[in-house]
Write a protein that holds these residues in place. Structure first.
Motif, PDB file in Angstrom:
ATOM      1  N   GLY A 136       0.787  -1.218   0.000  1.00  0.00           N
ATOM      2  CA  GLY A 136       0.000   0.000   0.000  1.00  0.00           C
ATOM      3  C   GLY A 136       0.822   1.273   0.000  1.00  0.00           C
ATOM      4  N   THR A 137       2.096   1.174  -0.328  1.00  0.00           N
ATOM      5  CA  THR A 137       2.980   2.336  -0.268  1.00  0.00           C
ATOM      6  C   THR A 137       3.091   3.034  -1.634  1.00  0.00           C
ATOM      7  OG1 THR A 137       5.064   1.258  -0.863  1.00  0.00           O
ATOM      8  CG2 THR A 137       4.341   1.054   1.430  1.00  0.00           C
ATOM      9  N   MET A 138       3.684   4.214  -1.604  1.00  0.00           N
ATOM     10  CA  MET A 138       3.912   4.949  -2.847  1.00  0.00           C
ATOM     11  C   MET A 138       4.804   4.150  -3.784  1.00  0.00           C
ATOM     12  SD  MET A 138       5.642   8.712  -3.426  1.00  0.00           S
ATOM     13  CE  MET A 138       7.321   8.048  -3.572  1.00  0.00           C
ATOM     14  N   LEU A 139       5.806   3.452  -3.240  1.00  0.00           N
ATOM     15  CA  LEU A 139       6.711   2.676  -4.070  1.00  0.00           C
ATOM     16  C   LEU A 139       5.984   1.522  -4.747  1.00  0.00           C
ATOM     17  CD1 LEU A 139       9.672   3.191  -4.669  1.00  0.00           C
ATOM     18  CD2 LEU A 139      10.275   1.398  -3.039  1.00  0.00           C
ATOM     19  N   ASN A 140       5.070   0.858  -4.028  1.00  0.00           N
ATOM     20  CA  ASN A 140       4.257  -0.192  -4.658  1.00  0.00           C
ATOM     21  C   ASN A 140       3.458   0.375  -5.832  1.00  0.00           C
ATOM     22  OD1 ASN A 140       4.022  -1.095  -1.395  1.00  0.00           O
ATOM     23  ND2 ASN A 140       4.495  -2.730  -2.844  1.00  0.00           N
ATOM     24  N   ALA A 141       2.894   1.548  -5.630  1.00  0.00           N
ATOM     25  CA  ALA A 141       2.102   2.181  -6.693  1.00  0.00           C
ATOM     26  C   ALA A 141       2.973   2.567  -7.878  1.00  0.00           C
ATOM     27  CB  ALA A 141       1.383   3.413  -6.131  1.00  0.00           C
ATOM     28  N   LEU A 142       4.200   3.041  -7.615  1.00  0.00           N
ATOM     29  CA  LEU A 142       5.090   3.442  -8.707  1.00  0.00           C
ATOM     30  C   LEU A 142       5.588   2.235  -9.498  1.00  0.00           C
ATOM     31  CD1 LEU A 142       7.168   6.293  -7.036  1.00  0.00           C
ATOM     32  CD2 LEU A 142       5.557   6.506  -8.936  1.00  0.00           C
ATOM     33  N   VAL A 143       5.830   1.129  -8.825  1.00  0.00           N
ATOM     34  CA  VAL A 143       6.230  -0.092  -9.551  1.00  0.00           C
ATOM     35  C   VAL A 143       5.119  -0.488 -10.523  1.00  0.00           C
ATOM     36  CG1 VAL A 143       6.755  -2.544  -9.335  1.00  0.00           C
ATOM     37  CG2 VAL A 143       7.789  -0.909  -7.757  1.00  0.00           C
ATOM     38  N   TRP A 144       3.877  -0.446 -10.078  1.00  0.00           N
ATOM     39  CA  TRP A 144       2.742  -0.731 -10.969  1.00  0.00           C
ATOM     40  C   TRP A 144       2.732   0.261 -12.136  1.00  0.00           C
ATOM     41  CZ3 TRP A 144      -1.399  -4.207 -11.250  1.00  0.00           C
ATOM     42  CH2 TRP A 144      -2.414  -3.857 -12.132  1.00  0.00           C
ATOM     43  N   HIS A 145       2.865   1.529 -11.826  1.00  0.00           N
ATOM     44  CA  HIS A 145       2.816   2.570 -12.858  1.00  0.00           C
ATOM     45  C   HIS A 145       3.883   2.347 -13.923  1.00  0.00           C
ATOM     46  CE1 HIS A 145       2.690   6.562 -14.667  1.00  0.00           C
ATOM     47  NE2 HIS A 145       4.002   6.652 -14.469  1.00  0.00           N
ATOM     48  N   LEU A 146       5.108   2.056 -13.506  1.00  0.00           N
ATOM     49  CA  LEU A 146       6.201   1.911 -14.463  1.00  0.00           C
ATOM     50  C   LEU A 146       6.075   0.633 -15.281  1.00  0.00           C
ATOM     51  CD1 LEU A 146       9.252   3.133 -12.334  1.00  0.00           C
ATOM     52  CD2 LEU A 146       7.996   4.374 -14.101  1.00  0.00           C
ATOM     53  N   ARG A 147       5.589  -0.423 -14.687  1.00  0.00           N
ATOM     54  CA  ARG A 147       5.491  -1.696 -15.409  1.00  0.00           C
ATOM     55  C   ARG A 147       4.302  -1.740 -16.361  1.00  0.00           C
ATOM     56  NH1 ARG A 147       7.295  -6.252 -10.875  1.00  0.00           N
ATOM     57  NH2 ARG A 147       9.317  -5.300 -10.415  1.00  0.00           N
ATOM     58  N   HIS A 148       3.352  -0.854 -16.195  1.00  0.00           N
ATOM     59  CA  HIS A 148       2.184  -0.863 -17.056  1.00  0.00           C
ATOM     60  C   HIS A 148       2.192   0.276 -18.067  1.00  0.00           C
ATOM     61  CE1 HIS A 148       0.855  -3.670 -13.962  1.00  0.00           C
ATOM     62  NE2 HIS A 148      -0.063  -4.071 -14.806  1.00  0.00           N
ATOM     63  N   ARG A 149       3.331   0.944 -18.193  1.00  0.00           N
ATOM     64  CA  ARG A 149       3.460   1.939 -19.239  1.00  0.00           C
ATOM     65  C   ARG A 149       3.839   1.247 -20.555  1.00  0.00           C
ATOM     66  NH1 ARG A 149       3.573   7.124 -18.232  1.00  0.00           N
ATOM     67  NH2 ARG A 149       4.964   7.602 -19.975  1.00  0.00           N
ATOM     68  N   PRO A 150       3.450   1.797 -21.694  1.00  0.00           N
ATOM     69  CA  PRO A 150       3.789   1.174 -22.987  1.00  0.00           C
ATOM     70  C   PRO A 150       5.295   1.006 -23.129  1.00  0.00           C
ATOM     71  CG  PRO A 150       2.153   2.900 -23.289  1.00  0.00           C
ATOM     72  CD  PRO A 150       2.591   2.984 -21.860  1.00  0.00           C
ATOM     73  N   GLY A 151       5.730  -0.213 -23.472  1.00  0.00           N
ATOM     74  CA  GLY A 151       7.143  -0.483 -23.693  1.00  0.00           C
ATOM     75  C   GLY A 151       7.961  -0.695 -22.439  1.00  0.00           C
ATOM     76  N   ALA A 152       7.319  -0.670 -21.276  1.00  0.00           N
ATOM     77  CA  ALA A 152       8.058  -0.848 -20.024  1.00  0.00           C
ATOM     78  C   ALA A 152       8.485  -2.300 -19.859  1.00  0.00           C
ATOM     79  CB  ALA A 152       7.203  -0.417 -18.843  1.00  0.00           C
ATOM     80  N   GLY A 153       9.668  -2.493 -19.290  1.00  0.00           N
ATOM     81  CA  GLY A 153      10.162  -3.838 -19.048  1.00  0.00           C
ATOM     82  C   GLY A 153       9.734  -4.353 -17.691  1.00  0.00           C
ATOM     83  N   PRO A 154       9.888  -5.655 -17.447  1.00  0.00           N
ATOM     84  CA  PRO A 154       9.451  -6.259 -16.182  1.00  0.00           C
ATOM     85  C   PRO A 154      10.293  -5.823 -14.990  1.00  0.00           C
ATOM     86  CG  PRO A 154      10.658  -7.850 -17.509  1.00  0.00           C
ATOM     87  CD  PRO A 154      10.472  -6.643 -18.361  1.00  0.00           C
ATOM     88  N   ASP A 155      11.479  -5.272 -15.239  1.00  0.00           N
ATOM     89  CA  ASP A 155      12.370  -4.893 -14.140  1.00  0.00           C
ATOM     90  C   ASP A 155      12.336  -3.396 -13.827  1.00  0.00           C
ATOM     91  OD1 ASP A 155      13.253  -7.547 -13.908  1.00  0.00           O
ATOM     92  OD2 ASP A 155      14.727  -7.250 -15.498  1.00  0.00           O
TER      93      ASP A 155
END
Length: 360
Positions: A136-155
């Motif tokens: 439930g943290t900001m970092l958890n939310a940012l990991v989701w945001h970055l991984r679900h952007r177009p062309g984003a990698g799994p890491d």
């Protein structure tokens, strides 16, 4: 071990589990003096030996960013260490060992490019997973945001360079690459990052503008809070510049500009000045410290506590030089609704229009 190391303070301490141990910059500073008999050795290999858990990549990133200084001058990673060289190194703190799971949580991202992003964090959100805050943290939310952007990698992984308390709202800068993280870490170390906060405090400081200088460290009698040690006997050097923006006699809106980023720096410094943050339970601001403790005024203040049941502190603006483009960046934010509503109530009260607020 190095002669002098400056790490950020006990970031996973359970005593600070509910609001994180902040306001700390996330970097390591090492100062090392080479021995008299030191043989010529590449500085990257020298630092791998002298700094515990230092990765070759982190050292290379530090050298590339100009964060390795020998006798005050930046050097490349192939510099050969000489006897009695004075070496200063600033490195971004390595990522946590624990996996940060992506969670679909709404965020107010006010800026983003390929190197960094800026978030306006709501009060009540923890910045990163830690003791008793695993999701439930900001970092958890940012990991989701970055991984679900177009062309984003799994890491894809956001890299923190600083943080603010769970119950403090406002602007946070996050790196997206190690290069950006390392360069920003140096800016925090050099105090070139411009940060302003706004806070509502009890009473009004005697001087409309001033500077609070005093080491901030763990309270010797209560490890749940920080204390100010003006004689420098404990803690770390801390400097806060403040300015009174509006005074309502009982409370004031102040602006704080930070030179350093110590744990609970503003909260501890303002308490030391005699003006704790309004509704700050840890530092005594959740009690009536100005005015009567009975009658309609008491009911009015109790309603104000319910309106803003957290320390009234907001990270309002952040200015920095972009770590890659060199462009000057500045981000500002408005006061959140709870703090603004609090100010509106005090304004009505002191102007004589607050008689009916005690029952609200």
């Amino acid at each position: 071990m190095p002669e002098d190391e400056d790490f950020f303070e006990e970031h996973d301490s359970p005593e600070f589990a509910d609001d994180e141990n902040v306001e700390n910059e996330l970097y390591e500073h090492h100062r090392i003096i080479a021995d008299k008999g030191q043989g010529l050795l590449r500085i990257d290999k020298f630092l791998m030996i002298r700094i515990e858990n230092a990765s070759r990549n982190k050292i290379q990133q530090a050298a590339k960013a100009g964060n390795i200084l020998v006798n005050g001058e930046p050097v490349r990673q192939n510099y050969r260490v000489k006897p009695l060289d004075v070496i200063s190194v600033v490195m971004a703190h390595p990522p946590r060992d624990t996996e940060v799971l992506p969670e679909e949580i709404p965020l107010n991202i006010v800026y983003e490019d390929e190197h960094l992003l800026v978030v306006n964090k709501d009060a009540g959100m923890v910045v990163h997973p830690g003791y008793a805050n695993f999701d439930g943290t900001m970092l958890n939310a940012l990991v989701w945001h970055l991984r679900h952007r177009p062309g984003a990698g799994p890491d894809a992984m956001p890299l923190l360079v600083h943080r603010i308390d769970k119950d403090t709202s406002g602007i946070i800068l996050v790196a997206k690459t190690e290069e950006a993280q390392t360069r920003i870490a140096r800016d925090f170390f050099d105090h070139t990052i411009k940060r302003t906060y706004q806070a509502i405090v009890w009473g009004t400081p005697r001087e409309n503008e001033g500077t609070i200088t005093g080491h901030v460290g763990r309270n010797l009698n209560n490890r749940l809070i920080m204390a100010v040690f003006p004689d420098g006997s404990h803690g770390k050097h801390a400097v806060t510049h403040y300015k009174v923006l509006r005074s309502y006699n009982y409370v004031s809106l102040i602006e704080c500009r930070l030179e350093t980023g110590r744990t609970h720096q503003i909260r501890a410094h303002m308490k030391h000045l005699g003006h704790p943050l309004f509704s700050d339970e840890r530092y005594g601001g959740n009690q009536i410290l100005k005015g009567t403790t009975s009658g309609t005024y008491k009911k009015f203040v109790e309603n104000c506590f319910r309106l803003c049941p957290r320390q009234a502190l907001h990270a309002k603006s952040l200015g920095f030089i972009h770590p890659v483009t060199g462009q000057e960046m500045f981000f500002d934010s408005i006061l959140p609704s709870d703090m603004q509503s609090l100010l509106d109530r005090w304004e009505r009260y002191v102007s004589g229009r607050g008689e009916n607020q005690t029952s609200q």
